[in-house]
Design a protein around this motif. Structure first.
Motif, PDB file in Angstrom:
ATOM      1  N   HIS A   8      29.360  39.579  38.577  1.00  0.00           N
ATOM      2  CA  HIS A   8      30.659  40.101  38.147  1.00  0.00           C
ATOM      3  C   HIS A   8      30.524  40.765  36.776  1.00  0.00           C
ATOM      4  N   GLU A  35      43.966  40.540  38.094  1.00  0.00           N
ATOM      5  CA  GLU A  35      44.333  41.241  39.317  1.00  0.00           C
ATOM      6  C   GLU A  35      43.294  41.004  40.418  1.00  0.00           C
ATOM      7  N   GLN A  36      43.657  41.351  41.638  1.00  0.00           N
ATOM      8  CA  GLN A  36      42.680  41.469  42.720  1.00  0.00           C
ATOM      9  C   GLN A  36      43.021  42.725  43.497  1.00  0.00           C
ATOM     10  N   VAL A  41      37.127  40.822  46.038  1.00  0.00           N
ATOM     11  CA  VAL A  41      37.324  40.531  44.606  1.00  0.00           C
ATOM     12  C   VAL A  41      36.572  41.549  43.747  1.00  0.00           C
ATOM     13  N   ASP A  42      35.277  41.753  44.034  1.00  0.00           N
ATOM     14  CA  ASP A  42      34.503  42.741  43.290  1.00  0.00           C
ATOM     15  C   ASP A  42      33.608  43.513  44.265  1.00  0.00           C
ATOM     16  N   ARG A  47      33.415  37.144  45.584  1.00  0.00           N
ATOM     17  CA  ARG A  47      34.638  36.342  45.669  1.00  0.00           C
ATOM     18  C   ARG A  47      34.654  35.292  44.552  1.00  0.00           C
ATOM     19  N   SER A  49      36.205  34.569  40.636  1.00  0.00           N
ATOM     20  CA  SER A  49      37.214  34.938  39.647  1.00  0.00           C
ATOM     21  C   SER A  49      36.864  34.356  38.292  1.00  0.00           C
ATOM     22  N   LEU A  81      46.834  41.521  47.723  1.00  0.00           N
ATOM     23  CA  LEU A  81      46.308  42.167  46.527  1.00  0.00           C
ATOM     24  C   LEU A  81      47.331  42.020  45.414  1.00  0.00           C
ATOM     25  N   LEU A 498      36.735  30.865  47.647  1.00  0.00           N
ATOM     26  CA  LEU A 498      36.957  31.495  46.343  1.00  0.00           C
ATOM     27  C   LEU A 498      36.363  30.583  45.277  1.00  0.00           C
ATOM     28  N   MET A 539      42.952  33.558  47.230  1.00  0.00           N
ATOM     29  CA  MET A 539      42.825  34.478  46.100  1.00  0.00           C
ATOM     30  C   MET A 539      43.529  33.882  44.893  1.00  0.00           C
ATOM     31  N   TYR A 541      45.266  35.041  40.815  1.00  0.00           N
ATOM     32  CA  TYR A 541      45.675  36.109  39.897  1.00  0.00           C
ATOM     33  C   TYR A 541      46.403  35.488  38.718  1.00  0.00           C
TER      34      TYR A 541
END
Length: 601
Positions: A8, A35-36, A41-42, A47, A49, A81, A498, A539, A541
């Motif tokens: 990441h 954000e996602q 994720v990237d 996945r 964060s 998202l 995640l 996810m 955020y």
């Protein structure tokens, strides 16, 4: 294991130094952990964060913050998202998109509901799922079930452009998300069970105009393969590398579909993905290696030309689609930092390759019951280098047509299906949601007819001998090729994992539990039962200074197809109805987003 720079952080650094690698707007949002903007994720598909407000010490205090009903009752794969103050939620067919304002109690700002022909539903394999949206340069990109790719204005929901990627009348459909790269949108196609010649396609992000298309199977020019420069285990693939491994024109109905995940390395400027099963499922009808089905692909996103390929399951006899995600990390191998690609295949082997060259470094079983092959030949001097050593006892082709081979592990559903794993640079471990399941397999002769199922096998799914459970959540050391720890689950885990900087890993279960475990030890730290089985991807955020965790629940997908579609014959759903019959005792249909947060103090 030595990790000098997590994937990441690597991608964020590249984004700041190489603005030409993608549109600036997308890269800005990718670099913001609040954000996602992609399902993965990237770009590295980790996945992972960087948010850490929710951590191993306080995750036990999570509470439901708010919920949202999608209004649809089939399998809810993928995740929402979050872009700025807006959340974008998608549904299974008919693929409704909701834009929710997080500043105003998740008020619906706009709604997009495609007008799709419901005749596409019976053509879709394994439920009417959709694995989600992607954001690119102020647009939300949706790939619909009927293969229409749509660009929606992120603020208004107005259609910027739409383009048809396939023909459902031929069996071509879509369940996957897309990959925005630079000025292009990369998309795949489903339809292997209908004898489709499958492909990956790039469309212009501004106009929807087709830029290139690369097939998985066929002549070199159709596959965008250079016989002298595209390599397989370090050697040129050579002329007609695909067609000469098929009998006659069988490649024209050969499958190799691309309904999984895409990842991208901006430094190497290569995108990665996997191709699926060859058609038909009856191996007797298609002699040869059936290249390039069941293959990891590395392509240039600008031209589509393949740099390297690696076929995991030559001449597949078990429906072990190779479409699962490719996770990109940089780790020390033999004391040298190496660009790696890790892939957990349906066939039960966890592969690690050098993603720059395609060199195979690791191939080991991530579920100990895998028995269709004893191992992958890692002897570079061997003529079988890189190939699995198949156990004759579990070969349906050797058993013969109209005969049943029993006790094959894993089942056709795979030791892991599309449910994406996660990687934590903090622990150096991969977190893998798995199917601990076996099968019986009976191939039979089938004739190709356009738009008609071209399967040619009857499959039954069962737990491994002497066991009742069909799932496990596995922590995997990708460099050593070994299980670090494993958590048994009563049912297959069909939810994406995640990992977070808070030392917590999240996943969902088919019964409907959101679970949080310690990233280092696997200790269960929290669980909450949502209204329906979870086949969506967790996810996280941050909004208003507060971290949230969100997951879609709505049982379905291949494992939950019996509940989702109301099927009762144990053989339906390629054996999934029988294999997961007990699931109806624990959950029911649903379609809900549940959002969690720590209590406000």
């Amino acid at each position: 294991m030595n990790l000098d720079l997590g994937p990441h952080l690597l991608l964020v650094a590249l984004a700041s130094t190489s603005p030409a690698i993608a549109n600036d707007d997308l890269m800005k949002h990718l670099a913001n952990p609040a954000e996602q903007v992609l399902q993965t994720v990237d770009y590295a598909n980790t996945r992972y964060s960087k948010l850490d407000q929710i951590n191993a010490g306080n995750v036990k205090n999570l509470q439901v913050a708010w919920t949202f009903s999608t209004g649809v009752l089939r399998g809810h794969e993928g995740s929402p998202l979050v872009v700025g103050n807006m959340m974008y939620v998608h549904t299974p067919f008919p693929n409704i998109v909701y834009a929710l304002d997080l500043d105003h109690e998740a008020k619906i700002v706009w709604k997009y509901e495609p007008k799709q022909d419901p005749s596409v539903i019976p053509v879709m394999c394994c439920d009417t799922v959709n694995r989600g949206l992607a954001y690119s340069d102020n647009a939300i990109i949706l790939h619909q079930a009927d293969t229409t790719v749509v660009s929606l204005d992120a603020k208004t929901g107005k259609v910027n452009w739409s383009v048809v990627n396939g023909d459902p009348k031929k069996g071509e459909t879509n369940t996957a998300t897309v990959l925005p790269v630079k000025d292009k949108i990369i998309v795949g196609i489903s339809g292997g069970e209908f004898g489709v010649q499958c492909h990956v396609t790039a469309y212009d992000a501004k106009t929807g105009k087709k830029v290139w298309r690369g097939y998985s199977i066929g002549p070199d020019d159709q596959m965008l393969v250079d016989p002298e420069k595209t390599t397989y285990l370090g050697k040129p693939v050579g002329k007609d590398s695909s067609t000469k491994t098929w009998e006659g024109d069988q490649w024209k109905t050969g499958g190799g579909c691309t309904w999984g995940w895409f990842s991208y390395d901006p430094k190497l400027d290569l995108m990665y993905y996997g191709s699926g099963n060859p058609s038909t499922w009856n191996p007797k009808q298609r002699p040869g290696d059936n290249r390039w089905s069941m293959t990891i692909w590395a392509r240039n996103p600008d031209t589509g030309v393949a740099k390297w390929v690696y076929q995991m399951t030559p001449h597949d006899e078990w429906d072990y689609d190779g479409i699962n995600e490719m996770i990109l990390t940089d780790q020390k191998v033999g004391g040298k930092e190496t660009p790696l690609l890790t892939h957990f295949d349906r066939n039960g082997f966890g592969y690690t390759l050098n993603r720059a060259t395609g060199e195979l470094l690791v191939a080991e079983k991530f579920d100990p019951v895998v028995n269709w092959a004893s191992k992958v030949d890692m002897d570079r001097a061997s003529p079988g280098y890189g190939r699995p050593i198949v156990a004759e006892r579990y070969s349906p082709e050797r058993t013969g047509e109209d005969e049943t081979t029993t006790g094959i592990c894993p089942g056709a559903i795979g030791a892991k299906n599309q449910q994406p794993a996660a990687f934590s640079p903090g622990t150096g471990l991969f977190y893998v949601p798995t199917n601990h399941i076996c099968m019986s397999y009976e191939p039979f002769h089938v004739t190709y007819t356009t738009g008609v199922p071209y399967v040619g096998a009857t499959v039954g799914l069962q737990p491994p001998p002497g066991e009742s459970r069909t799932g496990a959540f596995v922590a995997w050391d990708g460099v050593a090729g070994r299980i670090a720890w494993s958590l048994p689950e009563p049912f297959s885990i069909w939810s994406g994992a995640l990992a977070t900087a808070g030392g917590v890993v999240f996943y969902g279960t088919l019964e409907g539990y959101l679970k949080a475990v310690d990233a280092t030890t696997g200790e269960e730290l929290y669980k909450f039962k949502t209204p329906s089985g979870i086949v969506g991807n967790v996810m996280t955020y941050r909004h208003g200074g507060r971290q949230y965790v969100a997951v879609l629940s709505g049982v379905g997908g291949w494992a939950g197809i019996g509940l989702a579609a109301g099927l009762t014959d144990p053989a339906d759903g390629a054996g999934a109805v029988g294999g997961y019959a007990a699931l109806s005792d624990y959950t029911a249909l649903g379609g809900q987003l549940t959002v969690f947060a720590l209590p406000v103090r």
